[in-house]
Design a protein around this motif. Structure first.
Motif, PDB file in Angstrom:
ATOM      1  N   ASP A 162       5.112  -5.092   7.608  1.00 25.27           N
ATOM      2  CA  ASP A 162       5.656  -6.448   7.383  1.00 25.27           C
ATOM      3  C   ASP A 162       5.518  -6.853   5.922  1.00 25.27           C
ATOM      4  O   ASP A 162       6.412  -7.501   5.349  1.00 25.27           O
ATOM      5  CB  ASP A 162       4.921  -7.456   8.262  1.00 25.27           C
ATOM      6  CG  ASP A 162       5.308  -7.337   9.727  1.00 25.27           C
ATOM      7  OD1 ASP A 162       6.336  -6.686  10.010  1.00 25.27           O
ATOM      8  OD2 ASP A 162       4.569  -7.873  10.578  1.00 25.27           O
ATOM      9  N   LEU A 163       4.402  -6.475   5.304  1.00 22.82           N
ATOM     10  CA  LEU A 163       4.144  -6.872   3.922  1.00 22.82           C
ATOM     11  C   LEU A 163       5.146  -6.242   2.960  1.00 22.82           C
ATOM     12  O   LEU A 163       5.732  -6.936   2.128  1.00 22.82           O
ATOM     13  CB  LEU A 163       2.721  -6.498   3.526  1.00 22.82           C
ATOM     14  CG  LEU A 163       2.295  -6.842   2.092  1.00 22.82           C
ATOM     15  CD1 LEU A 163       2.478  -8.315   1.798  1.00 22.82           C
ATOM     16  CD2 LEU A 163       0.845  -6.423   1.849  1.00 22.82           C
ATOM     17  N   ILE A 164       5.364  -4.927   3.070  1.00 25.57           N
ATOM     18  CA  ILE A 164       6.291  -4.296   2.132  1.00 25.57           C
ATOM     19  C   ILE A 164       7.725  -4.757   2.403  1.00 25.57           C
ATOM     20  O   ILE A 164       8.557  -4.831   1.483  1.00 25.57           O
ATOM     21  CB  ILE A 164       6.193  -2.757   2.172  1.00 25.57           C
ATOM     22  CG1 ILE A 164       6.531  -2.208   3.561  1.00 25.57           C
ATOM     23  CG2 ILE A 164       4.809  -2.301   1.739  1.00 25.57           C
ATOM     24  CD1 ILE A 164       6.526  -0.683   3.616  1.00 25.57           C
ATOM     25  N   SER A 165       8.026  -5.116   3.655  1.00 22.87           N
ATOM     26  CA  SER A 165       9.345  -5.675   3.962  1.00 22.87           C
ATOM     27  C   SER A 165       9.511  -7.057   3.329  1.00 22.87           C
ATOM     28  O   SER A 165      10.566  -7.382   2.776  1.00 22.87           O
ATOM     29  CB  SER A 165       9.537  -5.765   5.479  1.00 22.87           C
ATOM     30  OG  SER A 165      10.777  -6.366   5.798  1.00 22.87           O
ATOM     31  N   ASP A 166       8.442  -7.888   3.408  1.00 23.13           N
ATOM     32  CA  ASP A 166       8.497  -9.219   2.781  1.00 23.13           C
ATOM     33  C   ASP A 166       8.593  -9.115   1.262  1.00 23.13           C
ATOM     34  O   ASP A 166       9.283  -9.929   0.618  1.00 23.13           O
ATOM     35  CB  ASP A 166       7.262 -10.024   3.173  1.00 23.13           C
ATOM     36  CG  ASP A 166       7.337 -10.527   4.607  1.00 23.13           C
ATOM     37  OD1 ASP A 166       8.457 -10.658   5.124  1.00 23.13           O
ATOM     38  OD2 ASP A 166       6.262 -10.781   5.204  1.00 23.13           O
TER      39      ASP A 166
END
Length: 556
Positions: free
Chosen positions: A512-516
């Protein structure tokens, strides 16, 4: 009654013509006038000459006061230098009064005809806006002729003659009336010209006209103070200092009005010329006397209106000066500066986010999430400020800039929201559960974060300078970042296959973090689109054209 109505209509036409000229000049040359003032104020004499030249063109010392006040509010010039500009500005508007005192009514039909043709045929272009200036000049000259004709008829009436013969000079009343009329008309130039015309036609005595002229000077200072009443303290200091010059000057000059009438009137037969030369002489003497005292007056004004210590992250928007809304180019510049301030807050949030991830700092996470409220408030303030700018008053370049600022602030607001959600996830899924990313995963996050910070700073530069080359570079970074995100998602899955404990615990959060972070980068890269689109450097679509299947040949 009919002749009185004609006189009032002529006065209204004079005020309207002055307004058209002032707003038209600011729309055509607004940004250039700001650059001239900014570059020509190294010394106080140079600042006074710059103020003289700009005001002679704009025909409004109030407009010059608003521009210079914004410079002081932004910290670009000192108060003493700004006051020197205003001394020159008062001389500039006096010179224009002298020019308009000559009989130039023969130019009125020509200016109106050419102006209307240019305005109708090229309305959205600089040439069309210059036509608006010509229309204003033509209406001013026409109004002055109508005022002279109407007063010439009115003063021949027996009742008016008797009233004028019984009129005694009351200098205090004349100054008050002149000041009030200047504020109501939003132009001391229009009132001085009206006074000169009335004196020329015999409607008022010369000594009364001179008293009204002093009042018009005082009124122009009051007008600038009123126009900046809701602005920041730094902005209000310039009009207040200029009002001090005018008030002291009027106080010193009022007792000597009779000397001017006795000693100068024998050499100047035309009463209108006598009035406008008095107006010019008054402002020249005030300028020469007070030019060396600007530092003393600036210190006095700073004691009256002390600057307040402001936190540039919290508190109300600093650059959105309501008084600048009458000058579209200046208002657009103010909005752009506040948008950059919004981006600075977002950059602070972005830099702090990595420290929260590394150090598990809950206190900093809470502070950063509160900063998102500041980003939202700035977005709302900038958007509301821009909606108050007249879109009709904007040229093509300014309209494009208006759109760019709106787009930029929307992107910054959405980036702030994404960072806030990331921080909440970090708190809930990492810090409070005592989990940590693997060394390889943390290195990937740091790499993406470093690229993100660099891209944000590049995006701010693109927004500020409009560089096509930097905009192309920023858009290239979007593809690189996307490729990195895919690669790091793949390496994370590889670590999962190898049963790396830390990767298994933080898998959902990591992905989720790298997508955000990729979403944040997309918002940053969106800054480049308006710049490249206006330059014609964008392809119509990223889709490849469809390949048509070969048609079988028909056998005849």
């Amino acid at each position: 009654m009919k002749h009185l109505l004609n006189l009032l209509a002529a006065v209204a036409l004079l005020v309207w013509g002055t307004y058209l000229v002032r707003t038209g000049i600011l729309r055509v040359f607004g940004a250039n006038l700001r650059h001239v003032l900014a570059r020509s104020i190294a010394t106080r004499p140079a600042a006074a000459m710059a103020g003289l030249g700009v005001t002679a063109l704009v025909q409004s010392s109030t407009a010059t006061a608003l521009i210079v006040s914004s410079f002081v509010g932004q910290g670009l010039v000192g108060l003493a230098t700004a006051l020197a500009v205003m001394l020159g500005a008062d001389v500039g508007t006096s010179l224009m009064a002298v020019v308009f005192s000559f009989d130039l009514s023969w130019l009125s039909p020509l200016f109106i005809l050419v102006g209307v043709v240019l305005f109708i045929t090229r309305q959205s272009s600089p040439l069309g806006r210059f036509g608006r200036v010509l229309i204003g000049l033509g209406l001013m000259l026409l109004a002055l002729r109508l005022v002279a004709e109407s007063t010439g008829i009115i003063v021949r009436a027996p009742a008016v003659k008797a009233m004028l013969e019984s009129l005694s000079s009351d200098i205090l009343l004349e100054i008050t009336v002149g000041a009030v009329l200047s504020v109501l008309a939003y132009s001391s130039l229009a009132i001085v010209l009206l006074t000169a015309t009335l004196a020329s036609s015999g409607a008022i005595p010369v000594d009364v006209a001179l008293g009204l002229t002093l009042g018009a000077n005082l009124g122009s200072g009051l007008l600038a103070v009123v126009a900046t009443a809701n602005s920041a303290v730094e902005v209000r200091q310039v009009p207040m200092g200029n009002l001090v010059f005018k008030a002291v000057g009027v106080l010193l000059a009022a007792p000597f009005v009779g000397l001017w009438v006795r000693h100068v009137s024998p050499y100047i037969a035309e009463h209108a010329t006598l009035v406008v030369l008095y107006h010019l002489t008054f402002n020249i003497i005030i300028g020469l006397v007070f030019l060396g005292l600007t530092h003393h007056v600036s210190r006095l004004v700073e004691q009256w209106l002390p600057k307040q210590d402001k936190n540039m992250v919290a508190g109300r928007p600093h650059h959105l000066d309501p008084s600048a809304l009458a000058t579209p180019s200046l208002a657009i510049s103010n909005a752009a500066r506040e948008a950059l301030h919004q981006a600075d807050v977002v950059e602070t949030m972005l830099l702090g986010m990595l420290r929260v991830i590394k150090d598990n700092d809950l206190r900093m996470a809470e502070e950063l999430r509160k900063m998102d409220d500041t980003v939202d408030q700035l977005y709302s303030a900038i958007k509301y400020y821009l909606t108050k700018i007249s879109r009709e008053a904007l040229g093509e370049e300014e309209s494009r800039r208006w759109t760019d600022i709106i787009s930029f602030t929307i992107n910054m607001e959405q980036i702030g929201d994404i960072i806030e959600r990331i921080l909440i996830d970090i708190e809930d899924k990492k810090i409070r559960k005592g989990r940590n990313f693997s060394d390889a995963g943390m290195a990937e996050i740091c790499e993406l974060h470093a690229r993100l910070v660099d891209n944000l700073r590049l995006g701010m530069s693109v927004f500020l300078n409009g560089s096509i080359r930097d905009a192309q570079k920023l858009l290239e970074e979007k593809a690189r970042f996307r490729d990195l995100e895919r690669a790091y998602a793949g390496t994370h899955l590889t670590r999962l296959a190898e049963n790396t404990a830390q990767s298994i615990e933080t898998s959902s959060l990591h992905l989720d973090l790298i997508s955000d972070l990729k979403r944040i980068n997309s918002h940053i890269c969106s800054i480049a689109y308006p710049i490249l689109d206006s330059a014609g450097a964008l392809a119509p679509s990223r889709l490849r054209p469809p390949v048509m299947p070969e048609q079988p040949s028909r056998v005849l």
